[in-house]
Scaffold this motif. Structure first.
Motif, short mmCIF file in Angstrom:
data_model
loop_
_atom_site.label_atom_id
_atom_site.label_comp_id
_atom_site.label_asym_id
_atom_site.label_seq_id
_atom_site.Cartn_x
_atom_site.Cartn_y
_atom_site.Cartn_z
N ALA A 298 0.83 -1.20 0.00
CA ALA A 298 0.00 0.00 0.00
C ALA A 298 0.87 1.25 0.00
O ALA A 298 0.58 2.23 -0.70
N ALA A 299 1.95 1.23 0.77
CA ALA A 299 2.82 2.41 0.87
C ALA A 299 3.53 2.71 -0.44
O ALA A 299 3.79 3.87 -0.77
N THR A 300 3.86 1.67 -1.20
CA THR A 300 4.58 1.86 -2.47
C THR A 300 3.65 1.93 -3.67
O THR A 300 4.11 2.04 -4.80
N ASP A 337 2.75 4.82 7.09
CA ASP A 337 1.87 3.65 7.14
C ASP A 337 2.13 2.79 8.36
O ASP A 337 1.21 2.19 8.93
N PHE A 338 3.39 2.73 8.80
CA PHE A 338 3.70 1.91 9.97
C PHE A 338 3.47 2.65 11.28
O PHE A 338 3.63 2.08 12.36
N ASN A 339 3.08 3.93 11.20
CA ASN A 339 2.65 4.62 12.42
C ASN A 339 1.34 4.03 12.93
O ASN A 339 1.04 4.11 14.13
N PRO A 348 -2.21 -5.15 19.79
CA PRO A 348 -1.80 -4.06 18.89
C PRO A 348 -0.31 -3.78 19.05
O PRO A 348 0.20 -3.66 20.17
N THR A 349 0.41 -3.69 17.96
CA THR A 349 1.86 -3.49 17.98
C THR A 349 2.23 -2.38 17.02
O THR A 349 1.76 -2.35 15.88
N ARG A 350 3.05 -1.45 17.48
CA ARG A 350 3.57 -0.42 16.59
C ARG A 350 5.01 -0.78 16.24
O ARG A 350 5.87 -0.87 17.10
N LEU A 351 5.25 -1.01 14.95
CA LEU A 351 6.56 -1.43 14.47
C LEU A 351 7.30 -0.23 13.87
O LEU A 351 6.72 0.53 13.10
N GLN A 352 8.56 -0.10 14.23
CA GLN A 352 9.37 1.01 13.74
C GLN A 352 10.33 0.49 12.67
O GLN A 352 11.30 -0.20 12.98
#
Length: 615
Positions: A298-300, A337-339, A348-352
């Motif tokens: 989706a981001a690309t 998008d990964f925010n 729920p997990t926020r990945l950096q």
């Protein structure tokens, strides 16, 4: 009209990924995390289509499909999984428990096509329920007795087959005078109907005029003495539903190596790699990796190839033409998008993501060597050189060329490039030898390039194909002939000793193998590219989906990837100009069908000679 689609998976992240894929569609999405919960929903709601995972705690997907068939028989059942025994799947399909299987990681274009096709087939099943008690003239319907003898045909069906009802009465549904289906199908359909169940599947009707009318057929018992057969013709589906927006395919895990080989072969300048690294201790599961992969797509905007050598690492192939500003915007899109948190196993997990750019080191001479080393591929491959075949003169033989015919096969430029042989059972060995003599005599006179023969063998007895191949071997003593044998998915994938020996026998006779009905088979493009085959034959309905402007670019990219892998793409049965236009725009290699040319006898083939005079 809003459609109810049920998603069943114990992993909430997978359901969310499919939701994202379908976000532009007018669907009401229902969710279930277990088989029991799904069955409860099916009892409360009218669900048109169900997508279920195979591996789930408690009730697995196959069992759910079996029970869903009893609770909601008109619901189209699609099984989604990366781990399923193929033979068990085939049994489930033959028994009618599963209508469609899609492998993980799924292909967005083909999954979208499967969903739309499934909704159409739901309509067919639902309609069949409504007409089980009364035959409606508005539907293409046949009524047969328990021996499959036609006792009634609706006006719409007779109109499609260009005949009168009396022409069909007394004809067996599976006879060549009415359909062109394998003998084995009659056994599968009879078993289901005798168990008071409804069979749904592809069915090619011919009728007295020997037309080719591909259709989806639903057959249900009417008591013990009769069967009601209702169909939707594939070629008449002129109004496909809205296609998925701007999404193509997703590749991850073991499939990235095959995709890299294709990309390395078509690039013309030194690319760069954008490396997106996620915390290895957090992203160590295939399902979570698939969710992250979909987010990168989706981001690309699906503009670049993405590879995943490990679950937590993603490599994005950036062409040399991508500017520094574009790379910076792409990095920002990915971080943005990964925010958004990722839901996995209820948490729920926020990945950096850590993003970096890699370029070819000066110590490596060629960029493709570096790219292959970066992914663990060999830096070079030895390609087998084609064996030169010398033609030997052949004595002139008198043949009655008008008695022997073939279907012309054309390339994109309209050049006659191959011939599709008649049904293998049409001749005995002597007859096939005469066929090769007649066809070969015309070919040598009027064409400079090698004779290519296509033999569709997916639904023909092996004994008949073996007779054809024996005559082919004899014909090669006098002229060069290349032969492509189109085999069914069952035969290509089977590990039974008989099927293994049969494929080895064909290869020993220098026959190239194609797989039949791409677009309808259980295999996705990634699996196709891993098979020891040289081409694919498209299912008749595949290009029907490609008629509108939104899906056509996606189909072109999908077929281009298969083409780049070195496989020939053959589109038989081109019977309308819309499908022909889609085939041309999708860069199909070979085409045949009534819209191009009918079957011609050997003498008439000279019409397509480069030296033929127009008059």
């Amino acid at each position: 009209m809003q459609r109810n689609v049920l998603l069943v998976d114990d992993e909430a992240g997978i359901i969310q990924a499919i939701r994202r894929m379908l976000r532009a569609e007018p669907f009401h999405i229902l969710e279930a995390s277990s088989g029991d919960e799904a069955l409860a929903i099916l009892q409360r709601h009218d669900v048109e289509l169900m997508i279920t995972d195979y591996k789930m705690p408690g009730m697995d997907g196959l069992t759910l499909c079996q029970k869903a068939r009893e609770v909601s028989p008109a619901t189209y059942r699609l099984l989604l999984s990366g781990q399923v025994d193929y033979s068990a799947l085939r049994r489930a399909w033959q028994n009618g428990d599963v209508h469609r299987f899609v492998a993980k990681p799924w292909d967005n274009l083909l999954l979208g096509m499967d969903i739309k096709e499934g909704l159409k087939q739901h309509d067919l099943l639902k309609n069949l329920q409504q007409v089980s008690q009364a035959v409606q003239s508005e539907q293409a319907i046949l009524l047969t007795d328990s021996n499959w003898i036609v006792r009634m045909a609706s006006p719409l069906l007779c109109e499609a087959l260009q005949c009168e009802e009396q022409d069909l009465l007394g004809v067996n549904l599976f006879a060549s005078a009415l359909s062109s289906m394998p003998v084995t199908l009659e056994t599968d359909v009879t078993r289901q109907v005798e168990q008071q169940q409804t069979w749904l599947g592809y069915f090619n009707l011919t009728g007295p005029q020997q037309l080719s009318l591909p259709a989806w057929m639903a057959i249900t018992p009417l008591g013990n003495q009769y069967r009601l057969c209702s169909c939707n013709f594939v070629a008449t589906e002129q109004s496909p539903q809205r296609d998925l927006k701007d999404e193509m395919q997703r590749y991850s895990g073991e499939h990235h190596l095959q995709r890299l080989q294709q990309a390395a072969g078509v690039a013309r300048a030194e690319p760069q790699l954008m490396v997106v690294a996620l915390p290895a201790e957090e992203v160590n599961h295939k399902d979570l990796s698939s969710i992250c992969y979909e987010r990168l797509q989706a981001a690309t905007d699906d503009l670049y190839e993405i590879y995943s050598p490990q679950p937590h690492t993603f490599l994005i192939l950036l062409p040399a033409s991508v500017s520094t500003e574009q790379i910076e915007r792409l990095s920002q899109n990915i971080r943005q998008d990964f925010n958004e948190t990722v839901s996995f196993q209820g948490q729920p997990t926020r990945l950096q993501p850590q993003i970096s750019i890699e370029q070819k080191p000066a110590s490596i001479a060629h960029w493709d060597d570096w790219l292959r080393r970066r992914l663990g591929l060999p830096v070079s491959s030895n390609k087998e050189q084609p064996r030169e075949v010398s033609a030997t003169p052949v004595a002139d033989q008198e043949t009655k060329a008008s008695e022997y015919s073939a279907l012309p096969v054309f390339d994109q430029q309209g050049t006659l490039t191959a011939l599709q042989a008649p049904h293998a059972s049409a001749y005995d060995e002597a007859g096939w030898q005469a066929w090769f003599n007649a066809i070969g005599h015309t070919w040598r006179q009027h064409f400079d390039h090698e004779l290519n023969i296509v033999m569709p063998a997916a639904e023909q007895p092996i004994s008949a194909i073996r007779t054809f191949v024996k005559a082919l071997t004899d014909a090669r003593q006098s002229m060069p002939v290349q032969c492509r044998i189109i085999l069914g998915e069952d035969c290509i994938l089977s590990q039974d000793e008989a099927d293994l020996n049969w494929r080895d026998e064909l290869r020993a006779q220098e026959c190239q193998l194609f797989i039949a009905n791409f677009g309808r088979s259980f295999l996705n493009p990634r699996q196709i590219l891993s098979l020891p085959i040289q081409g694919v034959s498209l299912a008749p309905e595949f290009l029907i989906h490609m008629r509108n402007s939104k899906s056509l670019p996606q189909s072109r990219r999908l077929l281009q990837r298969i083409h780049d892998h070195g496989l020939i793409i053959y589109a038989p049965g081109m019977d309308n100009t819309e499908a022909l236009a889609s085939a041309h725009q999708s860069n199909v290699d070979w085409l045949s069908g009534a819209v191009l040319s009918r079957e011609l006898n050997a003498d008439q083939l000279q019409w397509f000679s480069p030296t033929a005079e127009l008059g």
